[in-house]
Design a protein around this motif. Structure first.
Motif, PDB file in Angstrom:
ATOM      1  N   GLU A   1       0.873  -1.339  -0.069  1.00 12.80           N
ATOM      2  CA  GLU A   1      -0.037   0.045  -0.038  1.00 12.80           C
ATOM      3  C   GLU A   1       0.839   1.153   0.048  1.00 12.80           C
ATOM      4  O   GLU A   1       0.703   2.195  -0.517  1.00 12.80           O
ATOM      5  CB  GLU A   1      -0.793   0.026   1.056  1.00 12.80           C
ATOM      6  N   VAL A   2       1.980   1.255   0.844  1.00 13.26           N
ATOM      7  CA  VAL A   2       2.943   2.456   0.805  1.00 13.26           C
ATOM      8  C   VAL A   2       3.720   2.747  -0.441  1.00 13.26           C
ATOM      9  O   VAL A   2       3.791   3.608  -1.041  1.00 13.26           O
ATOM     10  CB  VAL A   2       3.881   2.083   2.066  1.00 13.26           C
TER      11      VAL A   2
ATOM     12  N   GLY B   1       7.933  -2.564  -6.696  1.00 17.70           N
ATOM     13  CA  GLY B   1       8.761  -2.001  -5.834  1.00 17.70           C
ATOM     14  C   GLY B   1       9.062  -2.862  -4.521  1.00 17.70           C
ATOM     15  O   GLY B   1       8.630  -3.855  -4.380  1.00 17.70           O
ATOM     16  N   VAL B   2      10.014  -2.333  -3.710  1.00 19.10           N
ATOM     17  CA  VAL B   2      10.565  -2.871  -2.480  1.00 19.10           C
ATOM     18  C   VAL B   2      11.257  -1.800  -1.796  1.00 19.10           C
ATOM     19  O   VAL B   2      11.839  -0.868  -2.211  1.00 19.10           O
ATOM     20  CB  VAL B   2      11.301  -4.151  -3.089  1.00 19.10           C
ATOM     21  N   PHE B   3      11.214  -2.154  -0.475  1.00 21.12           N
ATOM     22  CA  PHE B   3      11.939  -1.345   0.347  1.00 21.12           C
ATOM     23  C   PHE B   3      13.269  -1.923   0.762  1.00 21.12           C
ATOM     24  O   PHE B   3      13.394  -3.137   0.855  1.00 21.12           O
ATOM     25  CB  PHE B   3      11.380  -0.986   1.865  1.00 21.12           C
TER      26      PHE B   3
ATOM     27  N   ARG C   1      14.836  -9.362   6.114  1.00 22.47           N
ATOM     28  CA  ARG C   1      14.470  -8.108   5.646  1.00 22.47           C
ATOM     29  C   ARG C   1      13.690  -7.254   6.694  1.00 22.47           C
ATOM     30  O   ARG C   1      12.799  -7.649   7.222  1.00 22.47           O
ATOM     31  CB  ARG C   1      13.925  -7.931   4.336  1.00 22.47           C
ATOM     32  N   ARG C   2      14.328  -5.950   7.272  1.00 17.58           N
ATOM     33  CA  ARG C   2      13.702  -5.270   8.225  1.00 17.58           C
ATOM     34  C   ARG C   2      12.256  -4.905   7.858  1.00 17.58           C
ATOM     35  O   ARG C   2      12.046  -4.637   6.476  1.00 17.58           O
ATOM     36  CB  ARG C   2      14.367  -4.197   8.393  1.00 17.58           C
ATOM     37  N   VAL C   3      11.510  -4.478   8.689  1.00 19.11           N
ATOM     38  CA  VAL C   3      10.122  -4.021   8.097  1.00 19.11           C
ATOM     39  C   VAL C   3      10.525  -2.336   8.215  1.00 19.11           C
ATOM     40  O   VAL C   3      10.383  -1.798   9.250  1.00 19.11           O
ATOM     41  CB  VAL C   3       9.162  -4.257   9.164  1.00 19.11           C
ATOM     42  N   ASP C   4      10.546  -1.827   7.105  1.00 19.11           N
ATOM     43  CA  ASP C   4      10.672  -0.307   6.883  1.00 19.11           C
ATOM     44  C   ASP C   4       9.395   0.434   6.613  1.00 19.11           C
ATOM     45  O   ASP C   4       9.541   1.559   6.366  1.00 19.11           O
ATOM     46  CB  ASP C   4      11.591  -0.095   5.814  1.00 19.11           C
ATOM     47  N   CYS C   5       8.131  -0.167   6.245  1.00 18.84           N
ATOM     48  CA  CYS C   5       6.930   0.435   5.817  1.00 18.84           C
ATOM     49  C   CYS C   5       6.339   1.035   7.092  1.00 18.84           C
ATOM     50  O   CYS C   5       5.592   2.115   7.080  1.00 18.84           O
ATOM     51  CB  CYS C   5       6.259  -0.402   5.082  1.00 18.84           C
ATOM     52  N   LEU C   6       6.272   0.526   8.162  1.00 21.06           N
ATOM     53  CA  LEU C   6       5.401   0.868   9.271  1.00 21.06           C
ATOM     54  C   LEU C   6       5.738   2.280   9.634  1.00 21.06           C
ATOM     55  O   LEU C   6       4.756   3.221   9.972  1.00 21.06           O
ATOM     56  CB  LEU C   6       5.563   0.052  10.547  1.00 21.06           C
TER      57      LEU C   6
END
Length: 493
Positions: free
Chosen positions: A130-131, A146-148, A358-363
């Protein structure tokens, strides 16, 4: 095994753990969030390395320490660290503190999950998409991928790898022997990760062809065309152009429409490194600086910079809808990406990246956006531009401040000319002497803890300050302070 005894649990005591964490959070609130963002406190408490080693007592021993000692360790770590949230920290392309983003970071660190499968990160797999969808919409794409990534450098390296794979998919299996000599193009103003990426991916730094930039640091499209023809004449195959939206030093924005025209004629992948400048897309007033970005094939964008989402938050955005990320990077690990799961396996996004965990970078970005709204983030961007205008006008009223150029973005590049050099511009050693001023002032401000401002040489220009105005807590009073402080620190030079 017959005489084995039951092992004692080594799990932590939940009551003691809660008490420790409440105390640690209390220290963080007091020392980082309150004192660390107060203009009346120091940006840093400078210590020489050997002294700092002794103060921190870094040695790791066989016996554990008490809660009281651990809390003292936490306080020491904070005390001697640089307060990047401080209003007088102008040193990097990131600064400041957003409480909602910090709340998101606390939650993700506490949950301690990895972003690779829906199985263990259902909330964050959906949230990331969503982000990314929102960021792509701001670029101008109604679809894509895409991807963080762990930082803008990796986002840029992924773009190089994707462009190469899209042109020569056999290289995934056959490696470099499947490739002719390749050429990619950017200016000397591009981020150093471009050459690092070329070396890391086996292309070699010689594959990076340097396109001329104008006096403001912007790519010259006519020279891009010339460099592409030159590379072809030398037997190389052009495959990628990397434009920059917000260069690291001067804050320059390459002319994307003209560059996209060249890429379209030549059939080249266009990657836009908007790690620094991408957040300008949120501003209706200033987004014209990125006109043409919708024509790119890929974009790197770091919301941890101008949007203050907190390190790290770096998105790689793709216009591609053919699952290129997964085809390029995937390895179908059968213990992780089983195809007979009880849910839609397309939600397992981990094969899009080179990493496993992989870290959670979206929150942090999602939570901050929920709290601020797009309008709040737009005001944040516009305020930074407004403060730059104020700062530049104040500089022009004072003797001893010389702009390298009028800023286009929130990078303010300038020399402080001390009293002994004013009016001496015609002296043969003027430039040499002026170049020594910034390092001296940097040492003084850091040792006093009053400010941090980056400096560097650039081409034929000697050392000058590069001041970044990004922290949303900044005011005109902070701009006045930094000018006054430079005058104070340099009055005897």
């Amino acid at each position: 095994m017959a005489d084995s005894k039951p092992l004692l649990s080594l799990g932590w005591d939940p009551v003691a753990a809660e008490a420790l964490l409440r105390d640690v959070f209390g220290i963080v609130v007091d020392e980082v969030i309150w004192k660390g963002t107060s203009a009346s406190e120091k940006v840093c408490e400078w210590k020489e390395p050997e002294e700092l080693k002794q103060l921190l007592d870094l040695e790791l021993r066989s016996q554990g320490e008490s809660k009281e000692q651990i809390l003292e360790r936490c306080q020491a770590v904070i005390r001697y660290s640089v307060k990047t949230c401080h209003p007088h920290f102008f040193n990097q392309l990131f600064s400041g503190l957003d409480p909602h983003a910090l709340a998101g970071r606390i939650v993700t660190e506490s949950l301690n999950t990895s972003q690779y499968t829906y199985e263990i990160a259902p909330v964050f797999v959906l949230m990331e998409e969503e982000v990314l969808k929102k960021l792509r919409a701001l670029v101008g794409w109604s679809s894509g991928d895409g991807v963080f990534c762990p930082g803008g450098s990796i986002s840029n390296m992924y773009a190089v790898n994707l462009a190469r794979y899209q042109r020569y998919p056999d290289c995934k299996q056959r490696g470099l022997r499947a490739l002719p000599p390749l050429a990619l193009f950017s200016t000397k103003e591009c981020h150093y990760s471009i050459k690092k990426g070329a070396a890391f991916l086996g292309l070699g730094t010689d594959s990076v062809r340097v396109v001329k930039a104008d006096e403001r640091g912007k790519m010259i499209p006519e020279d891009l065309e010339r460099q592409i023809s030159l590379a072809e004449a030398e037997g190389a195959v052009p495959f990628l152009v990397i434009a920059t939206s917000g260069t690291t030093v001067l804050g320059a924005f390459d002319p994307l429409e003209a560059i996209a025209d060249v890429c379209q004629r030549r059939g080249l992948w266009l990657h836009v490194d908007a790690a620094w400048g991408g957040s300008v897309l949120l501003s209706q007033t200033h987004r014209h600086l990125l006109d043409g970005i919708q024509r790119a094939d890929s974009v790197a964008w770091n919301p941890h910079k101008l949007l203050i989402a907190g390190l790290q938050c770096s998105a790689l955005l793709l216009r591609d809808t053919t699952n290129l990320l997964k085809r390029c990077h995937g390895s179908q690990a059968s213990y992780l990406f089983q195809q007979d799961k009880f849910y839609d396996v397309a939600l397992d996004t981990g094969d899009k990246v080179v990493q496993c965990g992989r870290r959670v970078d979206c929150l942090k970005l999602w939570l901050m956006w929920k709290a601020q709204g797009g309008q709040g983030l737009e005001r944040r961007v516009n305020q930074a531009f407004a403060l730059v205008r104020y700062l530049v006008e104040e500089m022009k009223k004072r003797e001893g401040f010389e702009l390298v150029m009028e800023p286009e973005f929130v990078n303010v590049c300038f020399w402080f000319v001390p009293p002994s050099l004013r009016g001496k511009q015609e002296s043969l050693d003027y430039s040499e002497r002026l170049a020594k001023v910034a390092p001296v002032l940097k040492e003084r401000m850091v040792k006093e803890g009053s400010m941090m401002i980056s400096y560097q040489p650039h081409g034929t220009r000697g050392n000058f300050f590069r001041l970044i105005v990004a922290n949303p807590a900044l005011t005109q009073a902070d701009m006045d302070f930094l000018l006054n402080e430079l005058e104070r620190l340099g009055q005897d030079l």
